[in-house]
Scaffold this active site. Structure first.
Site, PDB file in Angstrom:
ATOM      1  N   MET A 126       9.361  32.995 -20.698  1.00 21.40           N
ATOM      2  CA  MET A 126       8.733  33.882 -21.666  1.00 21.40           C
ATOM      3  C   MET A 126       9.732  34.915 -22.183  1.00 21.40           C
ATOM      4  O   MET A 126      10.805  35.123 -21.607  1.00 21.40           O
ATOM      5  CB  MET A 126       7.537  34.581 -21.012  1.00 21.40           C
ATOM      6  CG  MET A 126       6.443  33.610 -20.585  1.00 21.40           C
ATOM      7  SD  MET A 126       5.276  34.295 -19.398  1.00 21.40           S
ATOM      8  CE  MET A 126       4.617  35.677 -20.349  1.00 21.40           C
TER       9      MET A 126
ATOM     10  N   ASP B 290       5.629  30.174 -19.119  1.00 19.85           N
ATOM     11  CA  ASP B 290       5.759  29.562 -17.790  1.00 19.85           C
ATOM     12  C   ASP B 290       4.868  30.219 -16.746  1.00 19.85           C
ATOM     13  O   ASP B 290       4.372  29.544 -15.836  1.00 19.85           O
ATOM     14  CB  ASP B 290       7.215  29.529 -17.335  1.00 19.85           C
ATOM     15  CG  ASP B 290       7.888  30.891 -17.279  1.00 19.85           C
ATOM     16  OD1 ASP B 290       7.256  31.913 -17.636  1.00 19.85           O
ATOM     17  OD2 ASP B 290       9.065  30.939 -16.885  1.00 19.85           O
TER      18      ASP B 290
END
Length: 483
Positions: free
Chosen positions: A83, A240
């Site tokens: 991210m 994730d």
């Protein structure tokens, strides 16, 4: 064997992982290709977006070569990824500069500026504008490299850059996008005043979709390259951490997981949007419809273990950890380590923090140092748990442990002892985000989100003696010089 398979791709920080699972979530095949982080200046962390594409292609090439029949049965693809990365591409689809990653600390000043310029920033986005997040990094680009933003056709998150290359669609799911701090998180829409403050327009950002929504289809030439069905649908996926939650079965209010990946994440799902305004906490949308998530993050978890292995000249981290586990070292004999190698987010919110060993003596050996790093990460996760509790996040049940570090039974015992909560490790814990992406692909085709209960690899209850040894170190851990 017959029936559809589901493909999940996770663009991590240290590698791109791909996994194929069946309708019962049983893994059929997986592959991975490594990535490298560049640090051209102190506090900077960058990767070339083209490296994500090359690594993903290499991993998929391997699956295609080793499992051609399975690839032909894939019915959907889901994407996960690290991210907070900022990748800008021009009108010729070329990256304009290396992507600025989640653990990059250059934009602390810009974050403070956004907080002054946009009233109620955290109440809108769910988080203060800390240095690692995209909004401050875009403002940094606006000040220091304005030509990049001027020429950017699209600004994309890591997994969404991969989507762009796979299908030509500029789209992002609302879960991953909520962590850009460019969104009204509760509403699920880009926030025009924040975009203007960062020097970016909505036209440069991807369209927003749901995590299990089909965003496009695999390019025909890529389907032929990998032996995948023509017209293969690709769903939104998630960041994730959110995909890690889906992969770990953390899909109900109060469920939680801890990730021991490059970073360390303590993730709690909840049904209510609770903005986080302090202690380096952040609240985003979950990859599951109707849920939000609160996250506490330490910036160096498995990364700290890799660092100490490199320092000791060990080229196999797993073998080094096995040596530590076999040695049976008492925590009373190890030094104290604070894992602030890249600054720290939770609970300090300070990119300038420095790591430290304390309590060294002539009796300290190489394995003591390695175990101290693992203990320091566990204590940092206990800090995260305290920060979560202070914001009202209630954890119910055991913590699911995921990520590469979850392979270590010692690390699991240390996390259980430091947090005082039982820990469970599933057999597929190391591929959690990729599994979550595959599950979202199945949900996008009308199937169930969770196809089956994963095999439990092992569990760890809090050990009283180990908890006491770690608690005895807590004062020294909290008092270390941080600058």
């Amino acid at each position: 064997m017959t029936g559809p398979l589901w493909l999940g791709i996770d663009v991590g920080t240290s590698s791109v992982k791909v996994v194929l699972v069946d309708d019962a979530d049983r893994p059929v095949a997986d592959a991975a290709s490594p990535l490298r982080v560049d640090r051209p200046q102190p506090q900077w962390a960058e990767q070339d977006p083209e490296d994500w594409w090359l690594a993903a292609g290499a991993a998929l090439d391997r699956l295609a070569a080793d499992h051609p029949a399975a690839m032909a049965r894939v019915a959907g693809m889901g994407l996960s990824g690290q991210m907070l990365g900022v990748a800008a591409v021009d009108r010729h689809d070329r990256p304009l500069r290396p992507a600025i990653l989640w653990n990059d600390g250059r934009a602390a000043r810009e974050g403070a500026m956004l907080e002054r310029v946009v009233p109620g920033f955290a109440a809108i986005t769910g988080s203060r504008p800390m240095a690692g997040f995209p909004a401050p990094k875009l403002l940094w680009l606006n000040f220091h490299e304005p030509d990049v933003l001027r020429r950017a056709r699209h600004v994309l998150l890591p997994k969404d850059y991969l989507r762009w290359r796979l299908s030509g669609d500029a789209a992002s799911d609302r879960a991953d996008a909520s962590a850009t701090l460019l969104m009204d998180t509760a509403a699920g829409t880009w926030h025009p005043p924040i975009l203007a403050a960062c020097g970016i327009t909505a036209d440069q950002l991807p369209r927003l979709v749901e995590c299990a929504e089909v965003t496009g289809h695999l390019r025909p030439e890529l389907a032929r390259r990998w032996g995948l069905p023509v017209g293969l649908p690709i769903v939104g996926g998630a960041g994730d951490n959110m995909c890690g939650g889906v992969g770990a079965g953390v899909v109900t209010d109060g469920a939680a997981f801890v990730s021991l990946g490059t970073s360390g994440v303590y993730f709690v799902a909840n049904r209510d949007f609770q903005s986080s305004v302090g202690q380096g906490m952040h609240t985003h949308r979950h990859g599951v419809a109707g849920l939000f998530c609160q996250q506490a993050v330490i910036l160096s978890a498995a990364a700290a273990l890799t660092w100490v292995a490199d320092l000791l000249g060990a080229d196999d981290v797993g073998r080094l950890v096995a040596e530590v586990e076999a040695a049976g070292i008492s925590s009373a004999d190890t030094p104290v380590f604070t894992p602030y190698l890249a600054g720290e987010r939770t609970p300090h919110d300070d990119p300038g923090l420095l790591a430290a060993f304390s309590g060294l003596s002539f009796a300290t050996g190489r394995l003591h140092l390695v175990q101290a790093v693992m203990e320091g990460v566990a204590l940092a996760l206990a800090d995260c748990q305290d920060a979560l509790a202070a914001t009202g996040a209630a954890v119910t049940g055991p913590i699911a442990l995921v990520g590469g570090g979850a392979r270590s039974r010692l690390w699991a015992r240390l996390v259980a002892a430091a947090t005082g909560r039982p820990v469970s490790v599933a057999a597929d814990a190391a591929v959690g985000p990729a599994l979550g992406a595959a599950r979202l692909a199945r949900a996008g085709a009308g199937g169930p989100l969770i196809g089956g209960a994963g095999e439990l690899l092992f569990a760890a209850e809090p050990d009283a003696s180990l908890a006491g040894a770690l608690a005895a170190k807590r004062d020294r851990y909290c008092a270390h010089p941080r600058r």
